[in-house]
Design an enzyme around this catalytic site. Structure first.
Site, PDB file in Angstrom:
ATOM      1  N   GLY A  15     -10.015   2.524   7.372  1.00 51.39           N
ATOM      2  CA  GLY A  15      -9.909   1.161   6.856  1.00 51.39           C
ATOM      3  C   GLY A  15      -8.868   0.364   7.625  1.00 51.39           C
ATOM      4  O   GLY A  15      -7.697   0.729   7.672  1.00 51.39           O
ATOM      5  N   GLY A  17      -7.935  -2.841   7.027  1.00 52.00           N
ATOM      6  CA  GLY A  17      -7.482  -4.019   6.288  1.00 52.00           C
ATOM      7  C   GLY A  17      -5.982  -4.182   6.494  1.00 52.00           C
ATOM      8  O   GLY A  17      -5.406  -3.644   7.434  1.00 52.00           O
ATOM      9  N   PHE A  18      -5.351  -4.917   5.587  1.00 56.01           N
ATOM     10  CA  PHE A  18      -3.921  -5.171   5.750  1.00 56.01           C
ATOM     11  C   PHE A  18      -3.110  -3.879   5.752  1.00 56.01           C
ATOM     12  O   PHE A  18      -2.192  -3.710   6.565  1.00 56.01           O
ATOM     13  CB  PHE A  18      -3.434  -6.096   4.634  1.00 56.01           C
ATOM     14  N   GLY A  19      -3.436  -2.924   4.885  1.00 54.60           N
ATOM     15  CA  GLY A  19      -2.662  -1.690   4.784  1.00 54.60           C
ATOM     16  C   GLY A  19      -2.867  -0.783   5.984  1.00 54.60           C
ATOM     17  O   GLY A  19      -1.893  -0.333   6.615  1.00 54.60           O
ATOM     18  N   VAL A  83     -17.262   6.199   6.800  1.00 55.18           N
ATOM     19  CA  VAL A  83     -16.850   7.496   6.244  1.00 55.18           C
ATOM     20  C   VAL A  83     -17.679   7.748   4.987  1.00 55.18           C
ATOM     21  O   VAL A  83     -17.801   6.881   4.116  1.00 55.18           O
ATOM     22  CB  VAL A  83     -15.347   7.485   5.924  1.00 55.18           C
ATOM     23  N   GLU A 175      -9.159 -20.921  -6.560  1.00 54.73           N
ATOM     24  CA  GLU A 175      -9.316 -21.531  -5.239  1.00 54.73           C
ATOM     25  C   GLU A 175     -10.772 -21.909  -4.972  1.00 54.73           C
ATOM     26  O   GLU A 175     -11.056 -22.972  -4.417  1.00 54.73           O
ATOM     27  CB  GLU A 175      -8.762 -20.573  -4.170  1.00 54.73           C
ATOM     28  N   ALA A 320      -2.403  -8.699  -0.386  1.00 56.42           N
ATOM     29  CA  ALA A 320      -2.168  -8.297   0.993  1.00 56.42           C
ATOM     30  C   ALA A 320      -0.728  -7.812   1.240  1.00 56.42           C
ATOM     31  O   ALA A 320      -0.532  -6.767   1.869  1.00 56.42           O
ATOM     32  CB  ALA A 320      -2.516  -9.455   1.932  1.00 56.42           C
TER      33      ALA A 320
END
Lengths: 424, 424
Positions: A15, A17-19, A83, A175, A320
């Site tokens: 993954g 993403g942000f992490g 995965v 939003e 995030a």
């Protein structure tokens, strides 16, 4: 192991993403070889995904090819692969074609999808927003609704075409509602001849007692007033009990609407399932204080796919900055272990919460300092441009926002994925 | 009819490509009410579509919502609808939902699709390039090929993944081949670990004796040399006789390739069929010297869906400037008729031909003046930015091209329409 081993320690990160990306960045220079696996070829700036769904930003303005971001890291191999499981006994990740990738340390940063609380049949009528495809599909929904209204002669059906229901009043819901209202009330009116798009109804339905529940009470109240001032109808304390092709039922009331958007809940990826590890009701893996999976000190899990009470005893929020802090912690842990050192448990530091409501309308909750209105909106905009990766993306988004700000023009108003016969 | 009639003359324009849009623009101020019908919600700048397919430009950089372009024209109604037929006896256009739109004058500007000369089964393996979806699908094909090569261990299969065949060496084929070569040789190499993308083969196959057959001989020869200098293999005089999932056969030789792109031929829209009118082998309606359909003085047809020998006795080429000139002529004809005046037959004036081959490589054939190389490339770039609509799109494309020029970075390298499991 304070010297570089002949065969470097293999870290597999699932993954980007942000992490996952932050862990990869922070492992630079460590004596490890890294494999980053993602089933998408791009890192996505999810906080602005609602702007793609509302035709404000283009897909390429909030996404980056993962291998491009990591091109200068010779220690990193990027794999475009899905995965499908983990063979923890053999320390292997299993891919969709049956091939395996071996690890010494595994980092699961596999995120979350939207969830319908046992009502999966709702997804068809109320799509959610997690991927670029979700966003372009929603964009098509929203734009086609106006197009169909323009051709509709029956007043009731036309009203249903012009009714937009957003379920869930967290930041994404708020939003989306605010931006759709601006689209209908400011961007589109000069373009249509048969309908007055200013008469579009935007209804934000929330099961709880207030919008932006993660913010301070007074900011929630301000956000609600702001939404109402730009034409959003806010419905609180009304859980949705039914969704079908014609609309929604909430609080016993039926509302006819052809566009329904789900922003009410998420479900974690299958990481906990892969490890047969304990998880909460949303499927989030319950990690140890050092972010490892129980019984697997060699497996870390971070971001939206886990839950941990590391925010002064409260659960870390699914945002995030939290995923980034966890990624940073995991990189430090891996480096510490290679040096035979120990680290204190992970602790989350909350920098603040931001949400945009509309043009010159935003709320920021820094804890002690609370901001609202135009100042908050400018800080929101500058912060988001700052957090984008690279000068090109910053310039492109700044240019796009300038046009929206000055002229209410949204360039990404494209209905794709088929012609007028296929869609909607 | 020199005064404005009480009930204005109804003009229906089907298709908002270059021809349809130009006719609409040029009818401004005329005593008519106009309905523009398109099955897409956007006007597309097709000459740069190959740049979307090769990840250079984003979809929103070369497309505009049609109703946005016509927002200030109160005399124009835009319909997002698919025309399925024409009831010429009742002077009605029939839409996909069975509803009808009446006209006094009809303008058919419905364009063309790619054609496989009786081998429709090839489309599956060799997609063409006419719509935004075609372009994002091709982009996915091309980017996934490199991703699959990165994971492939068998050398032969890897070579097939890294072989890109473009069939047809007209401007689109040449531009695709040149840009894919630059992508493989300059943009992608630092991003991959297991494959050397510089070893990718880009093969341009042409049935005729030269590339860019519409250009002067010496420019064709220069274009071929330029393509070869940037690593494109040019195969001439070799019609393709077979296409399947593993590659192509041309001149009796099989070439294993996982990415095959069709740029060899087009087929007109069904306009001629709708009118049971005479047409050529590519389905193009054979129009009268005043661009009307035979026997239907109230129906004009323009652009890629028609054929007419109005270029000093030769057929008008299927390019944007030709469609625009025809749109302009039709608008003038409609206005002249309303004033009881007559016009000379349509005559096409050829301004010139341009094609980009690669960075600082282009050819321009203005007839007497012929340009090649860096100067031609700069003129090509400036001309294309000039022909985009609106300052915002011009700035966005200029910014994107600047990054490609300076850093070989292509921001639109997004694989969408599914995860790694779904695609390729």
């Amino acid at each position: 192991m304070s010297t570089t081993p002949a065969k470097p320690h293999r870290v597999v990160i699932v993954g980007a993403g942000f992490g996952g990306l932050e862990a990869t960045y922070r492992l630079a220079g460590a004596p490890v070889s890294i494999t980053v696996i993602d089933r998408r070829n791009h890192h996505l700036f999810q906080p602005l995904l609602y702007q793609v769904a509302t035709a404000s930003l283009a897909t390429s303005e909030i996404a980056w090819p993962i291998r491009y971001l990591l091109r200068d890291r010779r220690d990193v191999t990027t794999l475009f692969a899905t995965v499908t499981g983990i063979a923890a006994d053999r320390r292997c990740v299993v891919l969709e074609d049956g091939s395996e990738v071996a690890y010494d340390t595994l980092v699961l940063a596999t995120g979350a999808r939207h969830a319908y609380f046992g009502h999966d049949e709702w997804e068809k009528w109320a799509p959610g927003l997690k991927t670029l495809e979700d966003a372009t599909t929603l964009r098509r929904h929203i734009l086609v609704a106006f197009e169909r209204a323009e051709r509709e002669t029956d007043p009731e059906r036309r009203a249903a075409r012009l009714t937009f229901v957003i379920i869930g009043a967290g930041p994404t819901g708020v939003e989306l509602a605010g931006t759709i209202a601006e689209l209908a009330h400011h961007t589109l009116p000069p373009d249509f001849r048969n309908v007055d798009t200013r008469k579009a109804r935007v209804v934000l339905i929330e099961a709880g007692p207030r919008v932006l529940a993660g913010f301070a009470d007074d900011l929630s109240a301000y956000a609600q007033r702001s939404l109402e001032s730009i034409g959003v109808e806010v419905v609180l304390d009304q859980p949705v009990t039914e969704i079908d092709r014609d609309g929604v039922v909430s609080g016993g009331q039926r509302l006819n609407a052809k566009t329904i958007i789900w922003a009410a809940g998420v479900r974690a990826s299958r990481a906990a399932e892969w490890l047969s590890a304990p998880h909460d009701r949303a499927g989030r893996l319950i990690v140890e204080p050092d972010l490892t999976a129980p019984g697997h000190p060699e497996i870390f899990a971070i971001g939206d796919t886990v839950t941990i009470n590391a925010w002064n005893g409260k659960p870390v929020p699914g945002i995030a900055p939290a995923a980034k802090q966890e990624g940073r912690y995991v990189a430090a842990m891996i480096k510490a272990r290679l040096n035979g050192e120990k680290l204190a448990p992970f602790r989350y530091k909350h920098a603040g919460s931001l949400a945009q409501i509309g043009k010159r309308l935003a709320v920021i909750d820094f804890g002690r300092i609370k901001l609202r209105g135009a100042l908050a909106w400018w800080i929101w905009g500058i912060a988001h441009i700052y957090f984008l990766i690279g000068l090109r993306h910053r310039l492109a988004v700044a240019l796009t926002w300038l046009w929206i700000y000055l002229r209410d023009q949204r360039a990404a108003r494209l209905i794709t994925q088929g012609s007028s016969k296929v869609v909607g």
